[in-house]
Design a protein around this motif. Structure first.
Motif, PDB file in Angstrom:
ATOM      1  N   ALA A 144       0.836  -1.205   0.000  1.00  0.00           N
ATOM      2  CA  ALA A 144       0.000   0.000   0.000  1.00  0.00           C
ATOM      3  C   ALA A 144       0.870   1.253   0.000  1.00  0.00           C
ATOM      4  CB  ALA A 144      -0.910   0.004   1.220  1.00  0.00           C
ATOM      5  N   ILE A 145       0.528   2.194  -0.875  1.00  0.00           N
ATOM      6  CA  ILE A 145       1.160   3.519  -0.874  1.00  0.00           C
ATOM      7  C   ILE A 145       0.250   4.416  -0.038  1.00  0.00           C
ATOM      8  CG2 ILE A 145       1.857   5.509  -2.294  1.00  0.00           C
ATOM      9  CD1 ILE A 145       3.517   3.079  -2.942  1.00  0.00           C
ATOM     10  N   GLY A 146       0.793   5.257   0.801  1.00  0.00           N
ATOM     11  CA  GLY A 146      -0.049   6.140   1.606  1.00  0.00           C
ATOM     12  C   GLY A 146       0.776   6.980   2.538  1.00  0.00           C
ATOM     13  N   LYS A 163      -2.183  10.276  -3.508  1.00  0.00           N
ATOM     14  CA  LYS A 163      -2.384   8.817  -3.640  1.00  0.00           C
ATOM     15  C   LYS A 163      -3.166   8.281  -2.434  1.00  0.00           C
ATOM     16  CE  LYS A 163      -0.823   5.073  -6.083  1.00  0.00           C
ATOM     17  NZ  LYS A 163      -2.035   4.264  -5.887  1.00  0.00           N
ATOM     18  N   ALA A 164      -2.887   8.824  -1.236  1.00  0.00           N
ATOM     19  CA  ALA A 164      -3.591   8.381  -0.027  1.00  0.00           C
ATOM     20  C   ALA A 164      -5.080   8.740  -0.102  1.00  0.00           C
ATOM     21  CB  ALA A 164      -2.958   8.998   1.215  1.00  0.00           C
ATOM     22  N   LEU A 165      -5.366   9.866  -0.761  1.00  0.00           N
ATOM     23  CA  LEU A 165      -6.775  10.268  -0.956  1.00  0.00           C
ATOM     24  C   LEU A 165      -7.458   9.332  -1.954  1.00  0.00           C
ATOM     25  CD1 LEU A 165      -6.769  14.148  -1.210  1.00  0.00           C
ATOM     26  CD2 LEU A 165      -8.488  12.820  -0.003  1.00  0.00           C
ATOM     27  N   MET A 166      -6.785   9.079  -3.068  1.00  0.00           N
ATOM     28  CA  MET A 166      -7.368   8.215  -4.098  1.00  0.00           C
ATOM     29  C   MET A 166      -7.585   6.794  -3.572  1.00  0.00           C
ATOM     30  SD  MET A 166      -5.767   9.204  -7.779  1.00  0.00           S
ATOM     31  CE  MET A 166      -4.044   9.195  -7.281  1.00  0.00           C
ATOM     32  N   ASP A 167      -6.645   6.311  -2.770  1.00  0.00           N
ATOM     33  CA  ASP A 167      -6.729   4.941  -2.240  1.00  0.00           C
ATOM     34  C   ASP A 167      -7.386   4.892  -0.874  1.00  0.00           C
ATOM     35  OD1 ASP A 167      -5.451   4.182  -4.490  1.00  0.00           O
ATOM     36  OD2 ASP A 167      -3.541   3.670  -3.559  1.00  0.00           O
ATOM     37  N   ARG A 168      -8.176   5.899  -0.513  1.00  0.00           N
ATOM     38  CA  ARG A 168      -8.776   5.933   0.810  1.00  0.00           C
ATOM     39  C   ARG A 168      -9.522   4.626   1.124  1.00  0.00           C
ATOM     40  NH1 ARG A 168     -11.253   9.584  -2.522  1.00  0.00           N
ATOM     41  NH2 ARG A 168     -13.486   9.311  -2.937  1.00  0.00           N
ATOM     42  N   LYS A 169      -9.500   4.291   2.404  1.00  0.00           N
ATOM     43  CA  LYS A 169     -10.011   2.977   2.837  1.00  0.00           C
ATOM     44  C   LYS A 169     -11.346   3.125   3.529  1.00  0.00           C
ATOM     45  CE  LYS A 169      -8.246  -0.795   5.037  1.00  0.00           C
ATOM     46  NZ  LYS A 169      -7.571  -1.381   6.187  1.00  0.00           N
TER      47      LYS A 169
ATOM     48  N   ARG B 142     -11.004   6.550   5.429  1.00  0.00           N
ATOM     49  CA  ARG B 142      -9.815   7.078   6.099  1.00  0.00           C
ATOM     50  C   ARG B 142      -8.725   7.142   5.031  1.00  0.00           C
ATOM     51  NH1 ARG B 142      -7.160   9.460   9.366  1.00  0.00           N
ATOM     52  NH2 ARG B 142      -6.021   8.711  11.174  1.00  0.00           N
ATOM     53  N   ALA B 144      -5.430   6.483   3.059  1.00  0.00           N
ATOM     54  CA  ALA B 144      -4.626   5.256   3.048  1.00  0.00           C
ATOM     55  C   ALA B 144      -3.338   5.444   3.842  1.00  0.00           C
ATOM     56  CB  ALA B 144      -4.298   4.861   1.615  1.00  0.00           C
ATOM     57  N   ILE B 147       3.442   3.095   2.540  1.00  0.00           N
ATOM     58  CA  ILE B 147       4.778   3.625   2.317  1.00  0.00           C
ATOM     59  C   ILE B 147       4.658   4.866   1.433  1.00  0.00           C
ATOM     60  CG2 ILE B 147       5.999   1.469   2.699  1.00  0.00           C
ATOM     61  CD1 ILE B 147       5.931   0.871  -0.203  1.00  0.00           C
TER      62      ILE B 147
END
Lengths: 172, 172
Positions: A144-146, A163-169, B142, B144, B147
């Protein structure tokens, strides 16, 4: 290191010199995963406690140490001993992946976790691996990138935060 | 700053002093999202270009700047103006969430993205928000954890690397 050598007793200097010579003599790449090993097969590949159908692909043996330290992984590894690097003229065909492809092709591997570095060369290497391995029946994952733990939003670089926004969980 | 003030022309010093006074006089929290604003409602909340049913919850107005810089988000924000902090004696009930809860309860919000810091206080705050908001019909996300881009596996702390492994992303 020079100051340390000047300070220790002569006996320890001899011992150190001997061990340094031994490193290259006795430590070779594991014939299965390319990790450093004193045996033909490294202790991780030989361990009956590790899951045998999951392989985490890393660039260098030191990455194996970093992942082992997390305590979150109990599968096998495969070490590329490098990465694709256009700057250094290393392309996919130079990569050490034949043994990996053979094992995946044999159907014994259910899951591949690509853990190359999250930089340009590591990303190129990951894309090359995905292209080579996705023809086989194997699930392929990427770390996971974040945003890293313990940091603050305002200090995170824009690319990672995006990227953390796009891959939000989802949490609910 | 002292050296800078000593160096600039007297006219600019007067201008600077006047502006510093104005900051507190003319900039107030937006009545909808608590972001700093010169108007009753800030330019982000007022913009017709933003998605009105997505709210990204942050701790501080400077986090809004960081997220805007990514160019990856076009919803609204809600600024808590703080976080839960057991060390400073700030608990969930002290948090500024009433306006947020009211908007979520009204059913106008489809998605909440909790973007508190990935540290202890931010995590406590996120858990508190999830508990308060998950009783309503809203999807909660939330940012992500993982890394960060441009780094190398060997230099990433174990906790983050472990989380990146657990949250690995399928790529095939």
């Amino acid at each position: 290191m020079a100051f340390y050598i000047l300070k220790i007793p002569p006996k320890e200097v001899e011992e150190l010199a001997r061990r340094i010579e031994e490193v290259q003599k006795f430590i070779k790449p594991c014939s299965l995963c390319n990790n450093f090993s004193t045996e033909e097969i490294c202790s991780l590949c030989a361990s009956p406690k590790r899951e045998k159908d999951v392989i985490c692909v890393v660039e260098e043996p030191k990455d194996i140490l970093a992942i082992e330290k997390t305590g979150q992984y109990d599968g096998l590894y495969y070490c590329l001993l490098g990465s694709i690097s256009p700057m250094e003229g290393i392309d996919g065909e130079d990569l050490n992946i034949h043994k990996l492809v053979k094992r995946v092709a044999s159907g014994e591997i259910k899951e591949i976790i690509i853990s190359t570095d999250p930089d340009n060369d590591g990303e190129l290497t990951a894309q090359f691996l995905i292209q080579k391995l996705s023809v086989y029946k194997v699930k392929i994952y990427r770390l996971a990138i974040g945003i890293p733990l313990g940091t603050q939003i305002e200090y995170i670089d824009s690319a990672t935060l995006g990227k953390a926004l796009m891959d939000r969980k989802p949490v609910s």
